[in-house]
Design a protein around this motif. Structure first.
Motif: not given
Length: 265
Positions: A19-21, A50-55, A59-61, A130-131
């Motif tokens: 998903p791309e929220a 590009y960004l990946y992972g919890s951010v 869902t990042a803390r 996500r780009c």
């Protein structure tokens, strides 16, 4: 032997797209700063970011999660360019309490688009990233179908990586660094279990829990072992001194099993 219902795939059996929220509001300023720094004239020319992972997943803390980025450069960086990027990464990480660590995965355009890297770079960009800036290479990639080949392309280095973690843990005196390394090693190990899949397996795990679920399905005798690593993947205090030994043992077992994956299909 398969789950009663497959997971991680769409109605056509293709690996689900992320998903791309919008990124979490807390990270907007940091991401803007990163884009500006990487696009500066003294940085190696950037094709896309590009960004990946919890951010990326939202869902990042804050203060606990890592910031994970893929940098696709226009051309291969020379040693001075790589040093510049590493210094930039360390400087941002040092002054950003919002994230526990910043990671750069660095490639260049020709490398990322090469046929031999389709199952590694191509899969990773399409299904994990996500780009944030530049030409979005994901648009030219079709969704991938579950395959052991992809699992090997992404995590085939697990034996060397896990043993390196064990060596670093044996030498690490600081509890907070020990905890970080144990968590990273546990996550790498859990994700690498996907390469023990068979070609007939229809599901594709995304989360750590889904990796554990699929692994236990085929290796129920290893449930206690993998559950320990799952707990340590998000632990708040270090495990005992025997962790590195157990990590090496599990890496060795997985290496042996990789030659004959999923005997219970």
């Amino acid at each position: 032997m398969h789950p009663s219902a497959t997971f991680g795939v769409d109605a056509d059996g293709l690996i689900s797209l992320p998903p791309e929220a919008p990124p979490q509001a807390e990270y907007h300023a940091l991401l803007d700063e990163l884009r500006a720094a990487l696009g500066a004239p003294n940085s190696p020319p950037l094709h896309s970011l590009y960004l990946y992972g919890s951010v990326a997943r939202g869902t990042a803390r804050p203060g606990a999660s890592d910031l994970d980025l893929c940098l696709v450069l226009q051309h291969p960086a020379d040693p001075s360019g790589l040093l510049h990027l590493e210094n930039l990464r360390q400087a941002l990480q040092a002054r950003q309490p919002l994230v526990s660590k910043i990671d750069f995965d660095i490639g260049h355009l020709q490398q990322v688009l090469a046929r031999e890297n389709h199952d590694s770079w191509g899969y990773w960009l399409k299904h994990h990233c996500r780009c944030l800036w530049g030409e979005d290479l994901r648009r030219g990639l079709a969704p991938f179908r579950p395959s052991r080949r992809i699992a090997l392309a992404v995590n085939g280095d697990f034996f060397a990586v896990l043993n390196d973690y064990a060596t670093r843990l044996d030498r690490e005196p600081q509890p907070h660094e020990t905890l970080r390394l144990q968590r990273e090693a546990s996550r790498k190990l859990i994700r690498a279990t996907n390469l023990l899949r068979s070609e007939q397996e229809p599901s594709w795990p995304h989360s750590l829990d889904e990796h554990v679920q699929l692994f236990v399905l085929h290796y129920p005798q290893m449930k206690g072992v993998i559950d320990e690593f799952r707990q340590l993947a998000t632990a708040t205090r270090p495990a005992d001194a025997g962790f590195s030994s157990r990590l090496r043992q599990m890496a060795q077992w997985m290496s042996q099993q990789a030659a004959h994956p999923c005997p219970r299909d």
